[in-house]
Design a protein around this motif. Structure first.
Motif, PDB file in Angstrom:
ATOM      1  N   MET A   1       0.669  -0.665  -0.371  1.00 44.37           N
ATOM      2  CA  MET A   1      -0.378   0.275   0.328  1.00 44.37           C
ATOM      3  C   MET A   1       0.678   1.041   0.113  1.00 44.37           C
ATOM      4  SD  MET A   1      -3.292   0.750   1.954  1.00 44.37           S
ATOM      5  CE  MET A   1      -3.008   1.423   4.117  1.00 44.37           C
ATOM      6  N   SER A   2       0.356   1.886  -1.117  1.00 47.67           N
ATOM      7  CA  SER A   2       1.658   2.868  -0.833  1.00 47.67           C
ATOM      8  C   SER A   2       1.421   4.608   0.355  1.00 47.67           C
ATOM      9  CB  SER A   2       0.999   4.269  -2.104  1.00 47.67           C
ATOM     10  OG  SER A   2       0.247   4.364  -2.663  1.00 47.67           O
ATOM     11  N   ARG A   3       1.958   5.297   0.939  1.00 42.07           N
ATOM     12  CA  ARG A   3       1.365   6.181   1.354  1.00 42.07           C
ATOM     13  C   ARG A   3       1.348   8.213   0.709  1.00 42.07           C
ATOM     14  NH1 ARG A   3       6.258   6.347   5.661  1.00 42.07           N
ATOM     15  NH2 ARG A   3       7.274   7.436   3.983  1.00 42.07           N
ATOM     16  N   LYS A   4       0.518   8.295   1.098  1.00 44.89           N
ATOM     17  CA  LYS A   4      -0.295   9.887   0.562  1.00 44.89           C
ATOM     18  C   LYS A   4       1.363  10.748   0.941  1.00 44.89           C
ATOM     19  CE  LYS A   4      -3.995  12.889   0.607  1.00 44.89           C
ATOM     20  NZ  LYS A   4      -5.201  13.370   0.507  1.00 44.89           N
ATOM     21  N   PHE A   5       1.706  11.505   0.403  1.00 46.01           N
ATOM     22  CA  PHE A   5       2.120  12.057   0.479  1.00 46.01           C
ATOM     23  C   PHE A   5       2.055  13.899   1.343  1.00 46.01           C
ATOM     24  CE2 PHE A   5       4.162  16.731  -0.505  1.00 46.01           C
ATOM     25  CZ  PHE A   5       5.360  16.544  -0.176  1.00 46.01           C
ATOM     26  N   GLU A   6       2.568  13.577   2.559  1.00 43.14           N
ATOM     27  CA  GLU A   6       1.843  14.853   3.354  1.00 43.14           C
ATOM     28  C   GLU A   6       3.476  15.446   3.846  1.00 43.14           C
ATOM     29  OE1 GLU A   6      -0.329  13.486   7.026  1.00 43.14           O
ATOM     30  OE2 GLU A   6      -1.034  11.572   6.005  1.00 43.14           O
ATOM     31  N   PRO A   7       3.229  17.064   3.513  1.00 42.58           N
ATOM     32  CA  PRO A   7       4.698  18.171   3.561  1.00 42.58           C
ATOM     33  C   PRO A   7       3.792  18.326   4.969  1.00 42.58           C
ATOM     34  CG  PRO A   7       2.336  19.071   3.045  1.00 42.58           C
ATOM     35  CD  PRO A   7       1.965  17.733   2.720  1.00 42.58           C
ATOM     36  N   ARG A   8       5.464  19.225   5.195  1.00 42.45           N
ATOM     37  CA  ARG A   8       6.289  18.952   6.610  1.00 42.45           C
ATOM     38  C   ARG A   8       5.346  20.329   7.334  1.00 42.45           C
ATOM     39  NH1 ARG A   8      11.717  20.075   5.809  1.00 42.45           N
ATOM     40  NH2 ARG A   8      11.380  21.416   4.864  1.00 42.45           N
ATOM     41  N   GLY A  10       3.695  24.071   8.273  1.00 40.76           N
ATOM     42  CA  GLY A  10       3.763  24.547   7.786  1.00 40.76           C
ATOM     43  C   GLY A  10       4.503  25.276   6.684  1.00 40.76           C
ATOM     44  N   CYS A  11       4.420  24.085   5.553  1.00 43.80           N
ATOM     45  CA  CYS A  11       4.591  24.183   4.129  1.00 43.80           C
ATOM     46  C   CYS A  11       4.264  24.341   3.578  1.00 43.80           C
ATOM     47  CB  CYS A  11       5.608  22.819   4.235  1.00 43.80           C
ATOM     48  SG  CYS A  11       7.069  23.167   5.009  1.00 43.80           S
ATOM     49  N   VAL A  12       4.265  25.180   2.465  1.00 37.17           N
ATOM     50  CA  VAL A  12       3.057  25.201   1.513  1.00 37.17           C
ATOM     51  C   VAL A  12       3.454  24.034  -0.057  1.00 37.17           C
ATOM     52  CG1 VAL A  12       1.834  26.401  -0.243  1.00 37.17           C
ATOM     53  CG2 VAL A  12       2.089  27.010   1.896  1.00 37.17           C
ATOM     54  N   VAL A  13       2.314  22.998  -0.474  1.00 37.12           N
ATOM     55  CA  VAL A  13       3.288  22.172  -1.978  1.00 37.12           C
ATOM     56  C   VAL A  13       2.259  23.145  -3.077  1.00 37.12           C
ATOM     57  CG1 VAL A  13       2.912  19.991  -2.789  1.00 37.12           C
ATOM     58  CG2 VAL A  13       3.701  20.543  -0.357  1.00 37.12           C
ATOM     59  N   GLN A  14       3.041  24.306  -4.016  1.00 39.96           N
ATOM     60  CA  GLN A  14       2.805  23.913  -5.157  1.00 39.96           C
ATOM     61  C   GLN A  14       3.107  23.025  -6.348  1.00 39.96           C
ATOM     62  OE1 GLN A  14       3.070  28.630  -5.279  1.00 39.96           O
ATOM     63  NE2 GLN A  14       1.501  28.292  -6.746  1.00 39.96           N
ATOM     64  N   ALA A  15       1.849  23.323  -6.982  1.00 44.06           N
ATOM     65  CA  ALA A  15       2.542  22.674  -8.474  1.00 44.06           C
ATOM     66  C   ALA A  15       2.374  23.328  -9.570  1.00 44.06           C
ATOM     67  CB  ALA A  15       2.307  21.298  -8.642  1.00 44.06           C
ATOM     68  N   TYR A  16       3.629  23.212 -10.663  1.00 47.34           N
ATOM     69  CA  TYR A  16       2.472  23.937 -11.861  1.00 47.34           C
ATOM     70  C   TYR A  16       3.281  23.058 -13.093  1.00 47.34           C
ATOM     71  CZ  TYR A  16       3.633  28.837  -9.515  1.00 47.34           C
ATOM     72  OH  TYR A  16       3.758  29.090  -8.317  1.00 47.34           O
ATOM     73  N   LYS A  17       2.155  22.883 -14.043  1.00 46.66           N
ATOM     74  CA  LYS A  17       2.012  22.509 -15.354  1.00 46.66           C
ATOM     75  C   LYS A  17       1.745  23.165 -16.429  1.00 46.66           C
ATOM     76  CE  LYS A  17      -0.836  18.141 -16.518  1.00 46.66           C
ATOM     77  NZ  LYS A  17      -1.753  17.773 -16.489  1.00 46.66           N
ATOM     78  N   PHE A  18       2.506  22.667 -17.519  1.00 40.37           N
ATOM     79  CA  PHE A  18       2.908  23.674 -18.609  1.00 40.37           C
ATOM     80  C   PHE A  18       2.553  22.974 -19.757  1.00 40.37           C
ATOM     81  CE2 PHE A  18       5.270  25.728 -15.043  1.00 40.37           C
ATOM     82  CZ  PHE A  18       5.236  27.276 -15.436  1.00 40.37           C
ATOM     83  N   ALA A  19       2.242  23.190 -20.365  1.00 39.84           N
ATOM     84  CA  ALA A  19       1.943  22.688 -21.801  1.00 39.84           C
ATOM     85  C   ALA A  19       3.436  23.154 -22.882  1.00 39.84           C
ATOM     86  CB  ALA A  19       0.721  22.542 -22.540  1.00 39.84           C
ATOM     87  N   LEU A  20       4.043  22.208 -23.878  1.00 47.38           N
ATOM     88  CA  LEU A  20       4.935  22.684 -24.334  1.00 47.38           C
ATOM     89  C   LEU A  20       3.967  23.258 -26.193  1.00 47.38           C
ATOM     90  CD1 LEU A  20       7.944  21.623 -23.645  1.00 47.38           C
ATOM     91  CD2 LEU A  20       7.531  23.385 -23.261  1.00 47.38           C
ATOM     92  N   ASP A  21       4.229  23.501 -27.102  1.00 48.21           N
ATOM     93  CA  ASP A  21       3.814  24.250 -28.473  1.00 48.21           C
ATOM     94  C   ASP A  21       4.733  24.340 -29.085  1.00 48.21           C
ATOM     95  OD1 ASP A  21       2.214  23.911 -30.449  1.00 48.21           O
ATOM     96  OD2 ASP A  21       1.448  25.852 -29.740  1.00 48.21           O
TER      97      ASP A  21
END
Length: 106
Positions: A1-8, A10-21
């Motif tokens: 069973m995989s564990r869910k990622f949990e940030p420390r 007080g930390c904020v996790v932010q992600a960006y997704k880019f499309a290349l053209d």
């Protein structure tokens, strides 16, 4: 069973997704760069594993430890140094008479 990622806490996790053209020229450059990166990776892996297999074969013949082929260092700095040393004389080419490494690396 995989564990869910949990940030420390007080930390904020932010992600960006880019499309290349990319246009046709940019796409060719991206493909060329990715191909050269893959070839460099494969070369590094083959050099390290060749050293390992050589030592294993020598040990099976009863050669003393101090006389075995030396280990090839496989840290990023040592592999990069080796790559830069051989890229000017390597035979990997895209076209006859052209060295593919020089067109892809600084």
């Amino acid at each position: 069973m995989s564990r869910k990622f949990e940030p420390r806490p007080g930390c904020v996790v932010q992600a960006y997704k880019f499309a290349l053209d990319p246009n046709a020229g940019q796409e060719q450059a991206l493909r060329s760069h990715c191909g050269a990166a893959r070839a460099a990776y494969n070369r590094a892996v083959s050099r390290v594993t060749a050293s390992w297999w050589q030592r294993k074969a020598e040990a099976s013949y009863g050669i003393a430890e101090e006389e075995l082929t030396h280990w090839r260092p496989w840290s990023l700095p040592s592999l990069r140094k080796e790559f830069n040393r051989v890229k000017t004389t390597d035979t990997v080419t895209d076209l006859p008479g052209q060295n593919a490494w020089n067109s892809q690396s600084p």
